[in-house]
Structures are given as C-alpha cells and as structure tokens.
Scaffold this active site. Sequence first.
Site, PDB file in Angstrom:
ATOM      1  N   HIS A 153      31.050  42.716  95.148  1.00  0.00           N
ATOM      2  CA  HIS A 153      31.580  42.968  93.806  1.00  0.00           C
ATOM      3  C   HIS A 153      33.042  42.557  93.779  1.00  0.00           C
ATOM      4  CE1 HIS A 153      27.946  44.569  92.477  1.00  0.00           C
ATOM      5  NE2 HIS A 153      28.113  45.840  92.758  1.00  0.00           N
TER       6      HIS A 153
ATOM      7  N   LYS B  96      30.827  54.783  82.954  1.00  0.00           N
ATOM      8  CA  LYS B  96      31.214  54.033  81.753  1.00  0.00           C
ATOM      9  C   LYS B  96      30.431  54.530  80.542  1.00  0.00           C
ATOM     10  CE  LYS B  96      29.981  49.655  81.459  1.00  0.00           C
ATOM     11  NZ  LYS B  96      29.194  49.481  80.226  1.00  0.00           N
TER      12      LYS B  96
END
Length: 879
Positions: free
Chosen positions: A151, A544
């Site tokens: 990532h 999120k």
Amino acid sequence: MTETGSQANARTRTRARFEVPEELRADVRLLGELLGRVLVEYAGQPLLDDVEKLRELTIAGDGAAAEELVASWPHERAEDVARAFTCYFHLTNLSEELHRARVLRERDRSSDAPAVSELAQAVEQIAKDSGEQQARALLNGLEFRPVLTAHPTEARRRAVLATIRRISSLLEERSDPRAGDSELSENQRRLVEQVDILWRTSQLRTSRPTPLDEVRSAMAVFEETLFDVVGNVYRRLDDALAGTEAGIKQPVVAPFVRLGSWIGGDRDGNPNVTAAITREAMQIQADHVLRALERATDELGRALTLDASTTPPSAPVRRILEDARAANPDLIADIETRSPSEPHRQLLLLAARRLAATRARDADFGYPRAADLLHELKALQDSLVSAGAPRQAYGQLQQLIWQVSSFGFHLAELEVRQHSSVHAKALEEVLGGGELSDQTEEVLATLRVIGQIQQRFGPEACRRYVVSFTRNAGDLAAVYELADAAMDGRPIELDVVPLFETGEDLQNSVEVLDNAIQLTRVRHRLTANDRRFEVMLGYSDSAKDVGPVSATLALYDAQARITAWAQRNAIRLTLFHGRGGALGRGGGPANRAVLAQAPGSVAGRFKLTEQGEAIPARYGNAAIAQRHIEQVTAATLLASTPAIEERAMAAADRFAVVEKTLDEAARTAYHRLVKAPGFAEWFGRVTPLEELGQLPLGSRPARRGVAVSSLEDLRAIPWVFAWSQARVNAPGWYGLGSALSAVGDVAVLQDANKNWPLFQVMLENAEMSLAKTDRRILGRYLELGDREDLTQQMLDEHELTTEWVLKVLDGDRLLAGRRVLGRAVELRNPYVDALSYLQLRALRTLRTDDSLDEAQIVRTRRLLLLTVSGVAAGLQNTG
C-alpha cells in the site's frame, strides 16, 4: 502576566530538547552540523541562515512571522529549504532508530542476568498462572503471521532509503569504543559524503514504481534483518526456557513465524498487478530465499570440520552421500577432495550446491521441495547427536533448520486479493458462454498461476485468496467456480478468505459466514485443513465509513460475534487484521492492540498486515525487529489465557452502556461532518488530496474510480494521508470528543480507561493523533475551503476532543504520561511546522491563484510534493 499559547509551546519544546538522552542528542547534533556544512557548500551561508531563521520562528511558535518569511522567498529558495528540513528528518529518524536499538542492546548487556525476552516472560507467567501444560500447549500452537503489503504509504524513494542505510551504518561505527581518532576522522569524512548524496538525491520519484519494484524493496528487509532475526527470536526463547540445556538438546520451540505478502498478489483496484506479475513476484521471492539458504548452508558447511574418527556419520547420512555419489560422481569426488574424512561437512556442502541448482531450476539435481532439504538437515542433526556432538547438532545447524522451516523455498506466502464485483462479473461471463473480457481472462489466468506456483513450491506458497468487500457467501463460491473453469480439472488448493470492511458488512458478517460453511467446497476445505478458517477484518474502510470510534467498537463487536460463531461450529478461527501504519487505519502499537482483542478471538494466532512505512520502521533494524516480534507474540500468548479473556469479557459487560453511548454520539458527530453537502469537494480543497494522486508513491492508484465526488470513491489510504498532511489527523480522533462528552461522567470514563483494554488503546491512539495535530496550522488549511460551517465544526470537535481526552487522562497536556513518546513528538512538531508553512504557501497558490500558467502550476506542485515527503518523514506516518 498571562502566558500566551505560543510562549507555552516554546517552553514545552525547550524542555523537550533538554530531555533528549545525551547519546541521541550527540548523534542528531553531529548529523545536523554535517547537513549544515553540505548546505553551505551547495548554496552558501544564506541558505543555512534562512533554514535557521525558519527553525527559530517555529520553535518560538511565531506562526505569523514564519508564514511571512516563507512567502518572501523566491521559489528556488523555498524548494531548497523544504529539501533541507526533509533531509533533517531522515537523519533524525535514523538517529532515533539507532538509539532505540542501542538501548535494547544495553538492556541485554546489563550487569545482572541477561535480559529475558518478553516472550519468555509471558510463557513463564502463563505457567505460573495456568500451569506448565497450558503454557506449553499455547506455545506449541503459537502463530504470528505478518503480511507485507505495498500500500503506497512509504513516501521515500528506494535511493533515499539506501543512502539512509549507509549513513546509519557509518553512524553506528562511531559507537565502537575501539575506534581511534584517525578512524573517527575517516568515518566523519564518509558521513559528510553520504549526507551530501542524500541532499543531492531527488526526494521525489520521477515515475510510479512497478509492482515488481515493490517486491524488490520488500526483499531488502528480508535480507538485512528477517532472515536472521526470526531464528534469533526462537534461539532467545529456547535459551530462556531450556536453561543450561539450551543448545545441547532438542529445542522446545517450534517455528511460529510465517511471513506473508500481498506484494505482487493484491490486484484489488490495481490493474498493474497481473497474473504474469504474480508469477514473477514468487520467482523473485524464491530467488532471494534460496540465495540466503545457499549462503547460510555453505558457511555452516565450511565451518563444520568434524572428522569421521571423532564424529562418525550415521547410516542415513552415509546413504545420502552414497546416493549423491551415484548420481553425481564428479561433484562428490570434488567435495570429498576438499573435505576428506568430513562426512557431515560434505553433506552440507552438497546441500549448498543443490540449493544453487534449485535456484537455477535444475530439476534433476535441485531439491523438489523445502521439505526434502529439511529431511536431510534433520538426518544430519540426528547423526551428530548419535555421534556425541549435541552442541553441533543444536547450535548453528538448528538456526538453519529454523530458517528453512520458517521460510521454505518461497520466503513468504503470496496471497491474492481481488474485489468481489470483479469475480461476479467474471463468473457471469464464464457461465454465459460468450467471449470473455480481458478482465475475466486475467482472473482466470491468475488462478492458473496459483496452481503453477503450488506445483513448484507446494500449496503453502500461494493458497489464500482474499475477497475484498465480501457481501454474501456467493462472493466466496464465485472464486471456487472460477477456479474450476480456469484449471479444467488440474489440481489447485484454495482457502478463500472473506474480507469484511464497511460498518454494514461487519454487522452482517456472521450471517455471511453461516451461509459460507454450507458451501460444498468450503466444507471440503474445513475437513482437509483440520477445520481451520480465516476471516479478514478491514480497519481502513470501516473507519472511513463510520469514523474511528464507531469503527473500533464495530470491529470489536464483529470479532466477538465471529469468535462465538467459530466456537459454535467447532472451527479453528484465525482473524486477519487489516491494520494500516497510521492510527486512522488501525495503526499504533500492535502488542497493545492484541491484548485489547475480543475474548477468545486470538487463541494463540495473530495475523496482520504490515504496510508502507511501518515495514522499515518495525523490521528495518535487527534489534527493533526482534523486539517487535517478541512483543507481539508475547501479547498473542497472554491474550489467549483465561485471565486476560475473562478480564476483557468482564469489561465488555461492565461498560456495555458506555459503549453504546460512545458509538451513537461518535457516529452522529462523524456523519454530521462527512455527510454534509459539499464535504468531499471541501476536503479536496483543504488538503493536498488531488496532489497526492500525482505523487508516485506506489503502483496502486489512489482512487477506485476516475474522480472523487464522494468518500466512497476514495481509498482509505489517501483519506488518512491527506488529513495528516494538513496536520488535522481527523481519522484518528474525530467524534471522540462528542462521544466522551455524551457519557459526561469523568469518573466513569477514567474507570473505563483503567479497566477496559479496548477503550484504553482507543484513547491512547487518539491522544497520539491529537499530539500530531496543530490547531493554528490546521486552521490555516481549513480556511482554504471557504466553508465556515465545516471549519468551525472541525475546530469545535478538535477542542472538545482535546479537552475530554485530557480530563480522562487527568493531564494538563497531551502525552504527559508517556514521556519518551511525548518528548519525540514535541521535538519534531516545530520542524514539521516549518514544512507545513511551505506546503500552505504552495497549496494556497494552487487553490486561489487563477492566473498561474502551466509552468507555474508544475513548479508549485513540485514544491508541494517536496513538503509532502518531508511532513511524512517528520510525522513518521502517512496512510
């Protein structure tokens, strides 16, 4: 006279400077002076003077004067100052890393008995509390599976990292008490040379790294630390548990570290990862581990000069050598000439040659599997024991056996991940019988590559297939059906792993799992692998989706319900934690997080993703890597004991009402912000989100779609990264203040912080996130959005959260109770401030100046991206 906020900040920062350990201060001072010399040589004294002026203003907390100074510089000077502060952070980071390693070594060299690892202490504590049998049972079933991922949260170029490592080695050489003045002088000359290289090396990549670049970057950590460290962890534990018999009898420790990797296998939203890339990624891994094993085997063979008269070989060892002589008479003759009457040495030298042949894909002479090498090494070990040489059997040879057992010939299990919607579309096309799209062909090719990897290295090399955004059991069944279509009857072994990411998916997870174990293929896998089943939990998207507080509570609740489901169905569950490096993505100290897991959910097994900058931070230095592994595995054992599980269960029951209040209030506050009309556009204006997409951090795109019009379009990594760059860090704390104030009772909350491990970890992580924010600077970023309502909402929640966190912790400042950590943050913040003012200059220009031509836009974006790299280094976390 009342003290101003700026004066208080300056006083705090001055105090922090004086609290720095002398050895660390000396290293930072030396490297800072060398960097200053390089700056003067490059651009003259005025550049260094400007750097010093900005540094002094930020230490004093004079933001207005700092912004005025930054605005006065020509563009070239602003870039040079940004590079200077970025280089300073790189040098400070390596100094702190070396100091941590130095402290660990000094503890181990104390005048008392050698320091016992936390892992050994945990085993002893369990034996004391629950009995020796329980301690051994937990130890025998222990599993630690760190999974390296690519990532894009490592902002440093590989060239920069390589220079940093060279500087680190040179700095470490200076601590050798045997070094004379001439050696120190030469060392300093080389240090200046490397600092000059660091300064002159571009901090920005010119192109986005390929997935194979990312694979090779991860290999550096394996070669430099993990190959040796893993065996050292086993050795240290065995030394503590076996006592005086350590190294002369069969070790009590079975290998428990198994490395995993998504690098080259994770294709969710990354079109650059193809079947060919996955195949090549495994080839690179295999090449590195085979080279390492060949080198270790050859070195051991050269040293094991035991004569047959003093240490006669066993019949199995003689048979191995006789079989090799029959197949390769010239080779054995050469080895015997070099090692006459040394059969044990001959076997190892032969093994080294066979490892080289395995790497060269020589099927006739190489080893078919790692198990074949392991069989020979254990035959050698048994021979040494029977010949009366146990020290040779259980010394360095045991280290090699541990390395083969831990890494095999594949180094790390390569896991594949893909989005459930891709599988659904692919299966629809396959069943439809028409022409297949390129994407579907790629899915089928990937499954065939998994089968090919298994044919060469065994199923353990590549067997897990993670389905992101798993919504129902059909998402798992689709992978098995596609595998049938791809393999056309050829063998493949798959463990399809559901990944639950959003708040809604976490809530529905047990229903999905109930349906999953009714699938014929899943039932077959459960029978074949002793009813083992893996479930992955996504920390990033859940945070999120519902905010950090509600996500933490939802993940805990999901763990508890999934654990109960596994117990009802007699399933040996492994929960795979998709934790990021940043606090807003499940980061923070992993060992403390383990102890805060739901009762029964650990059961001696802990698996997590290690991402981006967390990989070199945790595994880049051998001493730190060893301590990290020992801490996490110790916590894994302790979290699996009845005492810890009962404590967690009691806390969950006792604070259930508090939990409900926290969840509802935090979720409401978070959604009030992120669901406000125009929030996504406002977020894009007040942070460098758009520019981060242009920074070639990794091979993965920052977005799942083409543009960001809502949070659903945005990956969790740039969401967290952008907030951290703006010094807001909202994903780590937003909503907690509303949650704590909704409970309202300080005594109850302090009781929770003392007796509820989950709440304690959540509060600690929020405190760290708040400590890395700066209200003055974040306010300047928020002004760019021209939305007073959202700006005020953010500032009010920040003030409320800070107020209540301090109330619960009974402190007058953040991190007051964590002296070492607080000192590090306080020391860094003014230097990060300097880069933030430079970033604000660039961001404000891009957001407000419509007269810029293309060249000016490119130049301003470059300055902004330079500051992004520096802020990431200063905060030591990105996404």
